[in-house]
Design a protein around this motif. Structure first.
Motif, mmCIF file in Angstrom:
data_model
loop_
_atom_site.group_PDB
_atom_site.id
_atom_site.type_symbol
_atom_site.label_atom_id
_atom_site.label_comp_id
_atom_site.label_asym_id
_atom_site.label_seq_id
_atom_site.Cartn_x
_atom_site.Cartn_y
_atom_site.Cartn_z
ATOM 1 N N PHE A 53 0.865 -1.177 0.000
ATOM 2 C CA PHE A 53 0.000 0.000 0.000
ATOM 3 C C PHE A 53 0.906 1.232 0.000
ATOM 4 O O PHE A 53 1.941 1.245 0.659
ATOM 5 N N PHE A 54 0.507 2.251 -0.703
ATOM 6 C CA PHE A 54 1.281 3.487 -0.771
ATOM 7 C C PHE A 54 0.426 4.626 -0.232
ATOM 8 O O PHE A 54 -0.771 4.722 -0.551
ATOM 9 N N THR A 55 1.048 5.468 0.601
ATOM 10 C CA THR A 55 0.343 6.626 1.155
ATOM 11 C C THR A 55 1.095 7.898 0.792
ATOM 12 O O THR A 55 2.274 7.866 0.432
ATOM 13 N N ASP A 56 0.391 9.017 0.925
ATOM 14 C CA ASP A 56 0.984 10.302 0.564
ATOM 15 C C ASP A 56 2.086 10.741 1.532
ATOM 16 O O ASP A 56 3.009 11.430 1.145
ATOM 17 N N LYS A 57 2.026 10.335 2.789
ATOM 18 C CA LYS A 57 3.001 10.796 3.780
ATOM 19 C C LYS A 57 4.182 9.855 3.970
ATOM 20 O O LYS A 57 5.298 10.300 4.198
ATOM 21 N N PHE A 58 3.929 8.557 3.931
ATOM 22 C CA PHE A 58 4.974 7.598 4.300
ATOM 23 C C PHE A 58 5.431 6.713 3.157
ATOM 24 O O PHE A 58 6.289 5.858 3.356
ATOM 25 N N GLY A 59 4.856 6.860 2.002
ATOM 26 C CA GLY A 59 5.287 6.047 0.870
ATOM 27 C C GLY A 59 4.776 4.623 0.953
ATOM 28 O O GLY A 59 3.597 4.377 1.169
ATOM 29 N N GLU A 60 5.692 3.664 0.816
ATOM 30 C CA GLU A 60 5.326 2.250 0.701
ATOM 31 C C GLU A 60 5.142 1.579 2.059
ATOM 32 O O GLU A 60 5.921 1.783 2.978
ATOM 33 N N HIS A 61 4.092 0.767 2.153
ATOM 34 C CA HIS A 61 3.819 -0.041 3.345
ATOM 35 C C HIS A 61 3.615 -1.477 2.882
ATOM 36 O O HIS A 61 2.946 -1.732 1.886
ATOM 37 N N ASP A 62 4.162 -2.418 3.645
ATOM 38 C CA ASP A 62 3.987 -3.817 3.279
ATOM 39 C C ASP A 62 2.703 -4.370 3.905
ATOM 40 O O ASP A 62 1.963 -3.662 4.569
ATOM 41 N N LYS A 63 2.475 -5.659 3.690
ATOM 42 C CA LYS A 63 1.228 -6.258 4.163
ATOM 43 C C LYS A 63 1.172 -6.390 5.685
ATOM 44 O O LYS A 63 0.110 -6.632 6.250
ATOM 45 N N ARG A 64 2.307 -6.231 6.376
ATOM 46 C CA ARG A 64 2.307 -6.321 7.837
ATOM 47 C C ARG A 64 1.921 -5.005 8.522
ATOM 48 O O ARG A 64 1.673 -4.995 9.724
#
Length: 130
Positions: A53-64
Motif C-alpha cells: 500500500f502506498f500513502t501520501d506521507k509515508f510512501g510504501e507499506h507492506d502487508k504487515r
C-alpha cells in the motif's frame, strides 16, 4: 485510560481512503512509550495483489503494516503521545541546563516562578518514584 484503536481491514481499502498510521515514541535504547502517534495519511496506490500500500506521507507499506481509523480514539492516543514527547523533551532541556551550568543564569525575577513550577512538577512525579 483505556484506548481501543480500530484496525481497518485491508481488503476494504481503496485509493483515496484516509487511514491512521501508528509510529512509536521512543525514549531510550529499545524503549518506547505505551501510546503511539497516529498520523493520518491518504492511500494513493494499492498493488493488484494487495501486498503493498502506498500513502501520501509515508510512501510504501507492506502487508504487515496495520492501519487504524482516524477517530476520537486515535486523537486521544496521539494527544497522550505528544504529551509524553513534551515531558521527554523538557527533561532533556533541563539536563542540558544543568550540564552547561546555564541553570545558574536564571534571573532573580524568574527564579521564584521557576521554583514554583518545579515544585508543582515534582509533586506530581513524587507518586511515581516507587
Amino acid at each position: 485510560m483505556n484506548i481501543e484503536l480500530k484496525e481497518i481491514d485491508k481488503d476494504t481499502l481503496k485509493v483515496g481512503d484516509w487511514v491512521g498510521i501508528a509510529r512509536e515514541v521512543s525514549y531510550g535504547w529499545g524503549l518506547s512509550f505505551r501510546h503511539r502517534l497516529i498520523f493520518p495519511a491518504q492511500i494513493t496506490r494499492i498493488t493488484p495483489k494487495r501486498t503493498k500500500f502506498f500513502t501520501d506521507k509515508f510512501g510504501e507499506h507492506d502487508k504487515r503494516e496495520v492501519f487504524y481509523e482516524c477517530d476520537s480514539e486515535a486523537e486521544k492516543e496521539t494527544f497522550l503521545a505528544k504529551a509524553f514527547c513534551a515531558i521527554k523533551n523538557g527533561i532533556f532541556e533541563l539536563t542540558e541546563l544543568k550540564r552547561n551550568n546555564y541553570i545558574a543564569r536564571i534571573s532573580d525575577e524568574d527564579l521564584p516562578e521557576v521554583a514554583e513550577h518545579m515544585e508543582a512538577i515534582m509533586e506530581i512525579i513524587e507518586k511515581y518514584k516507587e
